[in-house]
Enzyme design. Structure first.
Site, PDB file in Angstrom:
ATOM      1  N   ASP A 107       0.823  -1.215   0.000  1.00 16.55           N
ATOM      2  CA  ASP A 107       0.000   0.000   0.000  1.00 16.55           C
ATOM      3  C   ASP A 107       0.855   1.263   0.000  1.00 16.55           C
ATOM      4  O   ASP A 107       0.357   2.357   0.283  1.00 16.55           O
ATOM      5  CB  ASP A 107      -0.903   0.024   1.237  1.00 16.55           C
ATOM      6  CG  ASP A 107      -2.103  -0.909   1.112  1.00 16.55           C
ATOM      7  OD1 ASP A 107      -2.313  -1.471   0.018  1.00 16.55           O
ATOM      8  OD2 ASP A 107      -2.817  -1.090   2.119  1.00 16.55           O
ATOM      9  N   ASP A 142       5.059  -9.087   9.103  1.00 10.88           N
ATOM     10  CA  ASP A 142       5.269  -7.656   8.949  1.00 10.88           C
ATOM     11  C   ASP A 142       6.663  -7.417   8.387  1.00 10.88           C
ATOM     12  O   ASP A 142       7.528  -8.300   8.390  1.00 10.88           O
ATOM     13  CB  ASP A 142       5.108  -6.947  10.294  1.00 10.88           C
ATOM     14  CG  ASP A 142       3.645  -6.794  10.688  1.00 10.88           C
ATOM     15  OD1 ASP A 142       2.771  -7.005   9.832  1.00 10.88           O
ATOM     16  OD2 ASP A 142       3.378  -6.462  11.872  1.00 10.88           O
ATOM     17  N   ASP A 145       9.317  -5.965   9.358  1.00 13.22           N
ATOM     18  CA  ASP A 145      10.522  -6.018  10.189  1.00 13.22           C
ATOM     19  C   ASP A 145      10.800  -7.403  10.750  1.00 13.22           C
ATOM     20  O   ASP A 145      11.652  -7.555  11.631  1.00 13.22           O
ATOM     21  CB  ASP A 145      10.412  -5.002  11.331  1.00 13.22           C
ATOM     22  CG  ASP A 145       9.116  -5.115  12.107  1.00 13.22           C
ATOM     23  OD1 ASP A 145       8.133  -5.644  11.560  1.00 13.22           O
ATOM     24  OD2 ASP A 145       9.072  -4.669  13.273  1.00 13.22           O
ATOM     25  N   ASP A 196      -5.893  -8.093  14.274  1.00  9.91           N
ATOM     26  CA  ASP A 196      -5.441  -9.435  14.629  1.00  9.91           C
ATOM     27  C   ASP A 196      -6.168  -9.974  15.857  1.00  9.91           C
ATOM     28  O   ASP A 196      -6.616 -11.121  15.887  1.00  9.91           O
ATOM     29  CB  ASP A 196      -3.922  -9.448  14.854  1.00  9.91           C
ATOM     30  CG  ASP A 196      -3.434  -8.270  15.703  1.00  9.91           C
ATOM     31  OD1 ASP A 196      -4.256  -7.506  16.234  1.00  9.91           O
ATOM     32  OD2 ASP A 196      -2.202  -8.110  15.828  1.00  9.91           O
TER      33      ASP A 196
END
Length: 496
Positions: free
Chosen positions: A93, A148, A150, A241
C-alpha cells in the site's frame, strides 16, 4: 470531605482492579509452569510424503517500508518449502519511492522461479486488514502465513509451523517474537522485557488451558477456511489481529502457540515510533473489548474461566487507566493519610495491595530466567530490569490511558504504522529515517509536568506528618518521576 472520599474511592477501586489483574497473571504463571512439564503429542503432517504437504501463501502487508523491504524480501525468498506449493503476496500500500525499488526486486526474484506477486491497491481502505482481505481473494494457499516488514523468520519456519495443521481443528499457529536489537538501548530493552512476558507467560498460560489467545498480527499462520468462517478481516479496530482471533475462537477454532519457534524482529529504536505502536495496541485493545465483550459473556460454548480470562485479556490495556489513577491520586492520598487519623486502619489495609507488585515481580522473573538464565547474578540484574521496566511503563501511562479512553468511547483514528529502521550496528543510523515523527505532541509537555508533580510527591514525603515525614510512597513516586522524566526527555530532546 466529599473530595477526600471521592479520591479514596477512586484510589481503592483502581488498586482492587490492579490486584485482580495481578492474580490473573499469577494464575497464568501456574498454567505456564504446568505446561512446561507436558509433552507435545500434536498430530503433524508427514513432510516426507509429498501428498501431505499443503499449499501455503505468504502475505507481506507493507506500507512505506523503504529501509527494510530489501531485507524482508531476501529473507522470505530463503524459506525452505517446495516451490510448487508456495506463493508470496507482497501487499504493498506504499505511497513513496519504495514502490519502484520493491517492484524491481520482485521482478528479480520471479526470475529465480519464485511465485511472488506485487499486489497494489488504489486506496488504503481498511488499512492492514483491508490489504490482507484483498490478498485473500486471489491467494492460492490453503494456509496463509503473515509477516510484517521487520520480521525475519528462520529458513525452516514453514517446516516448523505448517505440520501442526494436521489437526483439522487448528485455525492458527502462532510463534514467539524474538528481538534482533534487544540490547540496542534502554528503550529496546524495556520493550523486549514487556513482549517477552506476553510471549511466554501470557500466551503459554492461556493456550495451555484452552483459553483464548491472540494471533499477534505477524509471525503466525492461518488456515484460510478459519479466516472465512470467522467473518474475514475487518478494519473497524486498530488491532484487526485480536479481533479476528476472538471471532475465530468463538467459532470453536483452536489456536496453537509454539513458544520454542522464535521469529526474530526489529524493535522500535525511536521513542516516537514506540509511542505510535503503543497507542495503536492499547486503543485497539479497548476497541476490541467494546466489540467482543457481549459475545464472550453470552457465548454458550466456552467455560466461565475462559470468559474471565478473555475479558481480562481484552482489558489488558485498560489497566493503564488504573495505574495512571493510582499514580495521580497517590500524592493527595499521602496528605489525606496524615490529615485524618481516623482513617489509619484503612491505610493499613491498603498496604496489603503491595502484593500486586510482588506478584508481578515473581511472574516476570520466570520470564526473565527463561531468556537470560537463573542464578544470583542474573537475579540481581533482573531486579534492576524489573524496576526500570515498571518505571518507564508507568511513564507511558498518560499516553496509553488516552489511547484506551479513545478506544472505549469509540473515537476513530487512522492506522499509524510503526517506522522501521533496519538497525545493524551504527548507533546513529536512525537519524536520517524519513518516517520519524518530527513534532512531539501536547501529551509530551504534560508528561514533563507530571515528572515535576512526582518530584513534588518525593518532597512531600519529608514534610507530611508529625514524626519526621512519611516515606511509604517515596519509592513509588521516585519510579514515577524517573518514568515520566525519561519519556519526556526522550520525546522532546532525543529521538532514540
Amino acid at each position: 470531605m466529599v473530595l477526600e472520599y471521592t479520591i479514596i474511592t477512586l484510589y481503592t477501586i483502581s488498586l482492587v482492579l490492579i490486584l485482580l489483574y495481578a492474580l490473573a497473571q499469577l494464575n497464568l504463571l501456574l498454567n505456564y509452569l504446568r505446561a512446561r512439564k507436558k509433552n507435545d503429542n500434536s498430530p503433524k503432517f508427514d513432510f516426507t510424503n509429498p501428498d501431505e504437504i499443503p499449499f501455503v501463501t505468504i502475505q507481506l502487508p507493507v506500507f512505506n517500508e523503504l529501509y527494510v523491504m530489501e531485507r524482508l524480501l531476501n529473507n522470505i525468498a530463503k524459506l525452505e518449502y517446495p516451490r510448487e506449493k508456495l506463493e508470496i503476496q507482497v501487499l504493498d500500500d506504499s505511497t513513496d519511492e519504495s514502490v519502484e525499488s520493491t517492484a524491481k526486486q520482485i521482478e528479480e526474484l520471479q526470475k529465480t522461479g519464485l511465485d511472488i506477486q506485487h499486489i497494489r491497491r488504489e486506496n488504503r481502505q481498511g488499512f492492514k486488514a483491508g490489504a490482507l482481505k484483498e490478498g485473500l481473494k486471489t491467494a492460492k494457499g490453503e494456509f496463509i502465513a503473515i509477516f510484517d516488514a521487520d520480521f525475519l523468520p528462520e529458513t525452516n519456519w514453514l517446516l516448523e509451523t505448517v505440520p501442526y495443521f494436521k489437526n483439522p481443528e487448528i485455525g492458527v499457529v502462532q510463534t514467539r517474537w524474538g528481538h534482533i536489537n534487544r540490547n540496542y538501548s534502554t528503550l529496546t530493552k524495556i520493550q523486549a522485557f514487556a513482549l517477552d512476558a506476553h510471549f511466554t507467560l501470557e500466551q503459554v498460560g492461556r493456550n495451555s488451558q484452552g483459553h483464548f489467545i491472540n494471533f499477534n498480527g505477524t509471525a503466525g499462520i492461518w488456515r484460510k477456511e478459519c479466516i472465512y468462517d470467522a467473518g474475514n478481516w475487518e478494519g473497524d479496530t486498530l488491532t484487526e489481529d485480536l479481533d479476528l482471533s476472538y471471532r475465530a475462537q468463538l467459532k470453536k477454532w483452536k489456536f496453537k502457540y509454539l513458544e520454542n519457534v522464535v521469529t526474530p524482529a526489529e524493535l522500535p529504536v525511536v521513542i516516537s515510533a514506540a509511542r505510535s505502536q503503543q497507542f495503536r495496541w492499547n486503543k485497539g485493545g479497548a476497541e476490541n473489548f467494546q466489540k467482543m465483550l457481549k459475545r464472550i459473556i453470552t457465548s454458550n460454548t466456552i467455560s466461565l474461566k475462559t470468559k474471565i480470562h478473555g475479558t481480562l485479556h481484552l482489558l489488558n490495556s485498560s489497566m493503564f487507566t488504573c495505574i495512571f489513577l493510582v499514580a495521580i491520586l497517590s500524592i493527595p492520598m499521602l496528605y489525606i493519610k496524615n490529615e485524618y487519623a481516623h482513617l489509619r486502619i484503612y491505610f493499613l489495609v491498603m498496604s496489603f495491595f503491595i502484593v500486586s507488585t510482588i506478584i508481578f515481580f515473581i511472574c516476570y522473573w520466570f520470564m526473565y530466567k527463561k531468556t537470560y538464565g537463573g542464578g544470583f547474578i542474573n537475579f540481581i540484574k533482573y531486579i534492576g530490569a524489573f524496576f526500570a521496566f515498571f518505571s518507564i511503563a508507568m511513564g507511558f501511562s498518560l499516553h496509553n490511558t488516552i489511547a484506551v479512553l479513545e478506544g472505549h468511547i469509540g473515537k476513530k483514528s487512522e492506522f499509524v504504522r510503526t517506522p522501521k529502521f533496519n538497525i545493524k550496528s551504527l548507533k546513529d543510523s536512525w537519524k536520517t529515517n524519513k518516517y520519524i515523527r518530527k513534532k512531539p505532541s501536547l501529551h509530551v509537555i504534560i508528561e514533563g509536568l507530571l515528572a515535576v508533580y512526582f518530584a513534588f510527591g518525593m518532597y512531600s514525603a519529608f514534610i507530611v506528618g508529625d514524626q519526621g515525614g512519611d516515606f511509604g510512597l517515596f519509592p513509588f513516586h521516585l519510579m514515577l518521576f524517573v518514568g515520566f522524566g525519561y519519556v519526556f526527555y526522550k520525546s522532546l530532546f532525543s529521538k532514540a
